[in-house]
Each structure stands twice: as structure tokens, then as C-alpha cells.
Design a protein around this motif. Structure first.
Motif, short mmCIF file in Angstrom:
data_model
loop_
_atom_site.label_atom_id
_atom_site.label_comp_id
_atom_site.label_asym_id
_atom_site.label_seq_id
_atom_site.Cartn_x
_atom_site.Cartn_y
_atom_site.Cartn_z
N SER A 294 0.86 -1.18 0.00
CA SER A 294 0.00 0.00 0.00
C SER A 294 0.90 1.23 0.00
N GLY A 295 0.29 2.41 0.01
CA GLY A 295 1.06 3.65 0.03
C GLY A 295 1.24 4.23 -1.37
N GLY A 296 1.73 5.46 -1.42
CA GLY A 296 1.87 6.16 -2.69
C GLY A 296 2.78 5.47 -3.68
N GLY A 297 3.76 4.69 -3.19
CA GLY A 297 4.69 4.03 -4.07
C GLY A 297 4.06 3.01 -5.01
N ILE A 298 2.90 2.47 -4.61
CA ILE A 298 2.29 1.45 -5.47
C ILE A 298 1.70 2.07 -6.73
N ARG A 299 1.60 3.41 -6.76
CA ARG A 299 1.10 4.07 -7.97
C ARG A 299 2.23 4.32 -8.98
N ASN A 300 3.43 3.88 -8.65
CA ASN A 300 4.57 4.00 -9.55
C ASN A 300 4.81 2.63 -10.19
N PRO A 301 4.34 2.42 -11.43
CA PRO A 301 4.46 1.09 -12.03
C PRO A 301 5.91 0.65 -12.23
N GLN A 302 6.81 1.60 -12.43
CA GLN A 302 8.22 1.25 -12.60
C GLN A 302 8.78 0.67 -11.30
N LEU A 303 8.41 1.26 -10.16
CA LEU A 303 8.84 0.76 -8.87
C LEU A 303 8.25 -0.62 -8.60
N MET A 304 6.97 -0.80 -8.89
CA MET A 304 6.34 -2.09 -8.62
C MET A 304 6.92 -3.18 -9.51
N ARG A 305 7.25 -2.84 -10.77
CA ARG A 305 7.90 -3.84 -11.64
C ARG A 305 9.27 -4.21 -11.08
N ALA A 306 10.02 -3.22 -10.62
CA ALA A 306 11.34 -3.50 -10.06
C ALA A 306 11.24 -4.35 -8.80
N LEU A 307 10.24 -4.07 -7.97
CA LEU A 307 10.06 -4.84 -6.75
C LEU A 307 9.69 -6.28 -7.06
N ARG A 308 8.78 -6.47 -7.99
CA ARG A 308 8.38 -7.85 -8.35
C ARG A 308 9.55 -8.60 -8.97
N GLU A 310 12.59 -8.31 -8.09
CA GLU A 310 13.51 -8.66 -7.01
C GLU A 310 12.99 -9.79 -6.13
N LEU A 311 11.69 -10.04 -6.16
CA LEU A 311 11.08 -10.99 -5.23
C LEU A 311 10.56 -12.22 -5.98
N SER A 312 10.54 -13.33 -5.26
CA SER A 312 10.02 -14.57 -5.83
C SER A 312 8.69 -14.97 -5.20
N VAL A 313 8.08 -14.06 -4.42
CA VAL A 313 6.79 -14.34 -3.80
C VAL A 313 5.74 -13.40 -4.40
N PRO A 314 4.47 -13.76 -4.30
CA PRO A 314 3.42 -12.89 -4.87
C PRO A 314 3.40 -11.52 -4.21
N VAL A 315 3.19 -10.50 -5.02
CA VAL A 315 3.04 -9.12 -4.55
C VAL A 315 1.68 -8.62 -4.99
N SER A 316 0.82 -8.31 -4.02
CA SER A 316 -0.51 -7.77 -4.33
C SER A 316 -0.65 -6.43 -3.62
N THR A 317 -1.81 -5.82 -3.73
CA THR A 317 -2.06 -4.57 -3.03
C THR A 317 -3.16 -4.79 -2.00
N SER A 318 -3.20 -3.91 -1.01
CA SER A 318 -4.22 -4.05 0.03
C SER A 318 -5.62 -3.88 -0.54
N ASP A 319 -5.76 -3.16 -1.66
CA ASP A 319 -7.07 -3.02 -2.31
C ASP A 319 -7.64 -4.39 -2.66
N GLU A 320 -6.78 -5.29 -3.09
CA GLU A 320 -7.23 -6.62 -3.49
C GLU A 320 -7.75 -7.44 -2.31
N LEU A 321 -7.41 -7.02 -1.09
CA LEU A 321 -7.90 -7.68 0.12
C LEU A 321 -8.99 -6.87 0.81
N GLY A 322 -9.48 -5.84 0.12
CA GLY A 322 -10.61 -5.08 0.65
C GLY A 322 -10.26 -3.86 1.47
#
Length: 388
Positions: A294-308, A310-322
């Protein structure tokens, strides 16, 4: 109880107010979000705040003026939230205020300062106001952050594996829940260095890398990334906390003496990956099975692509959990306020490093005094978000 949570983060781009109906359901809490409103600081106030932030020098007069100006701004937003989200029936406002200094030396927090005088909110809305939530945890030996960890721990309770809640604001923080145990800490700069660089590099025309467009046009400079990753904070044990007292523009220039010769796009690309790498390192150290961001950083698609990447686990957003990601921090402070006025602790010592759990905040009376609430009932063990 109908509560308004008010939040301005380390990016100090404005004030979020989220409202919720909160009630107990057996051993749990039920939070029904009622919506969010956002107001930006007016330009003069934001300019004055920027000019007073560390490492810049300031005066007590300036601090007093900011305390008043930010308090009035929070009051306007609270009044708007009460009218637009609560039909004028809010019962409590909870104000995080604006962090202007987090005093860390030798790995220990000695004090923390959030300004935005709550009396202005109480006077404007007539509501009792809970404010200054971080200081009590610091007085109990804690880091005063990340306070959202209590809400994350309740929200993720019972979820399989080791879920990690990630918030990417000016500073990024994580909360991990595993077998009923909890750990939380600040990972380092979320958007802080990137925002400062973009603002400086565009002469203030841009406040941040909107949509990650600058980073997408640049290339990562490995030698700069290595220099930035050689920051001792990343190697400190948790729990730990940091802020813009460390991660600011002069820090970046000290770390990267040749940064002025590097194209802005390359700096943006490198700083975006810095955030992704430091967050991913923290997540891996926790043995995460999933990351919920969550947070403002998730609106940066370049950052989220870089984070995914780097990681081998699922990355979702809190919106997807309600849980609306944009409102999550403000809602978290609404929940912490509910806990405080019911006489319940809002901290987990394993997350903040405090000697004991603490009831948070100082209460400013509203037009009709303090809220009259029954005490007790035991600490909740879970939190459910209900559709509004």
C-alpha cells in the motif's frame, strides 16, 4: 463508533482523512470504511514546511507558525470529512499530524515531533481529538514507528504462511506476521530520495516521478547503486526506524559526489531500484510468503515492476484484500484512536522495540468534553474490513 483518521506522511504532499465505523465483534474489530478525502497543503505552507525540514536550520517562530498553519489545514480537512463522509455524525478525530523530526542516535529514538496543533481541529469540528500518538511509545523505550504495525498484525491474523504488509511512502516499512509473532521496521527510503531528486532536478516543476516516467527513460547506474547500498542503516537489526533526517537531498549529494553530472532519468532509475532492492532485502529476511503493498509508491508502475523482479513471492495490493490502499494509513490511525479511547494498547513491543505495550496519544476535548466510553473488553485479536 464513527472515527476520522487524519494523516500526512513523510512526503508532506497533503492531508488524507479517512472515516470508518468501528465496532467490536467478540474478540475482533470490524472496520467499515466510509471513504476518504484528500486536501493538498497550500503552496505557501508547503514551501515553508519544506524550508524548515532537516537538515535546514529553522527558528522557534517558524515552528510555531507551522504548528498553527498545519493545525488549521488539518482542521479544514477534518471538517470536510465529517460533512462529506460522516453526515456530521463523527464522534472522534485522530490526527497523526506532520512529522518534522524523528530524533535517532546510536540506533535509539530519543524523541519524535509531529506538529499540527489539535486544538484547531477540536475548535473547528467540535470533536474530541486524539493526537501525538508516537511519543508514548518512544517514552516506553520504543522507536515510535511503525505504528501501523498493530493494525497490520490484527488485519493479517490467521492468514497462512508469513504475510508481509508493505507501505511505501516517503519511508517504506514492513510488518510480518508468522505463527502469532510479529516484527516490523522501516526498510529505508520509499519515495524520499526519488521525490527530492525529481523536485531538485526539475526546479520544482515536478514533485515526484509521476507514473515512473523518468525512471522508465533512464538506465540504472550500478556504481551509484552500490554506493547507495553501502548505507549502515540497512545492516542494523530490527526493530529500527528512520526518516528524512537521514534520507534527504544533501545525503544523496554526499553519497554521490558526481550526481550533478548524471542525467535525471538515470538518477530516477537508480533510486527506484534502490527502493526495490532495500525493500526486497527486508522482505526476504522475514521469510515472507506474500507481500501486500500500500502507500503512494504502489502508484509507480516502474517501482512495482522493479520490486516484483527482485522478489520470488506474490506481490498484491491491500485493495485486493478489501482495504483501500490510498486510505490505509489514515484508517490505521482511526483504529489506533479507537483503541486508545477504549483504554487499549496500540503498540506491539516486538514491532516498535518498546518495553511494554502503550495506550497512545493525548486527548483534546471537543465541544462537549471527552468521549464517555466503557473500558475493558480485552485486546482484540483480529480485524475484519467490511464493505462500506
Amino acid at each position: 463508533m464513527r472515527v476520522i483518521g487524519l494523516m500526512s506522511g513523510t512526503s508532506y504532499d497533503g492531508i488524507d482523512a479517512a472515516a470508518a465505523d468501528i465496532h467490536r465483534d467478540g474478540e475482533g474489530l470490524v472496520v467499515r470504511p466510509l471513504g476518504m478525502v484528500t486536501d493538498t497543503y497550500d503552496e505557501d505552507l508547503r514551501t515553508a514546511l519544506t524550508a524548515a525540514m532537516p537538515p535546514a536550520p529553522t527558528t522557534l517562530r517558524d515552528v510555531c507558525a507551522l504548528d498553527t498553519g498545519i493545525g488549521r489545514a488539518f482542521a479544514r480537512t477534518a471538517a470536510r470529512a465529517d460533512a462529506e463522509l460522516c453526515d456530521g455524525r463523527a464522534e472522534l478525530a485522530v490526527s497523526h499530524g506532520q512529522t518534522v523530526y524523528h530524533w535517532v542516535e546510536g540506533g535509539r529514538v530519543h524523541g519524535t515531533l509531529q506538529i499540527g496543533q489539535p486544538a484547531w481541529i477540536a475548535e473547528r469540528t467540535g470533536l474530541p481529538v486524539l493526537a501525538d500518538l508516537r511519543t508514548r511509545d518512544v517514552a516506553a523505550g520504543g522507536q515510535g514507528a511503525p505504528l501501523v504495525s498493530m493494525v497490520d498484525a490484527l488485519w493479517l491474523a490467521g492468514r497462512g504462511g508469513t504475510p508481509v504488509a508493505l507501505n511505501i511512502g516517503g519511508i517504506a516499512n514492513v510488518t510480518a506476521v508468522r505463527d502469532g509473532a510479529h516484527l516490523a521496521f522501516d526498510t529505508g527510503p520509499g519515495n524520499a530520495l526519488l521525490d527530492a531528486t525529481v523536485s531538485h532536478g526539475t526546479g520544482g516543476r515536478l514533485a515526484y516521478d509521476r507514473g515512473g516516467e523518468l525512471a522508465a527513460r533512464g538506465r540504472v547506474r550500478p556504481e551509484l547503486l552500490r554506493a547507495l547500498l553501502d548505507e549502515p542503516y540497512y545492516r542494523l537489526p530490527a526493530p529500527k526506524t528512520t526518516g528524512k533526517e537521514l534520507f534527504h537531498l544533501p545525503y544523496l549529494h554526499d553519497r554521490l559526489p558526481g550526481a550533478a553530472e548524471v542525467p535525471l532519468e538515470d538518477l530516477a532509475a537508480t533510486l527506484t531500484v534502490l527502493t526495490a532492492v532495500t525493500v526486497a532485502d527486508a522482505v526476504r529476511s522475514l521469510g515472507a510468503s506474500e507481500v501486500i503493498a500500500s502507500g503512494g509508491g504502489i502508484r509507480n508502475p516502474q517501482l512495482m515492476r522493479a520490486l516484483r523482479a527482485e522478489l520470488s513471492v506474490p506481490v498484491s495490493t491491500s485493495d485486493e484484500l478489501g482495504l483501500p490502499s490510498a486510505a490505509k494509513e489514515a484508517l490505521a490511525f482511526a483504529v489506533l484512536g479507537w483503541l486508545s479511547v477504549h483504554g487499549l494498547a496500540g503498540t506491539l513491543p516486538s514491532c516498535t522495540g518498546a518495553d511494554r505495550p502503550a495506550i497512545l496519544g493525548s486527548l483534546t476535548p471537543g465541544r462537549h468534553g471527552f468521549p464517555a466510553l466503557a473500558q475493558g473488553g480485552g485486546a482484540p485479536v483480529r480485524l475484519r474490513v467490511e464493505a462500506g
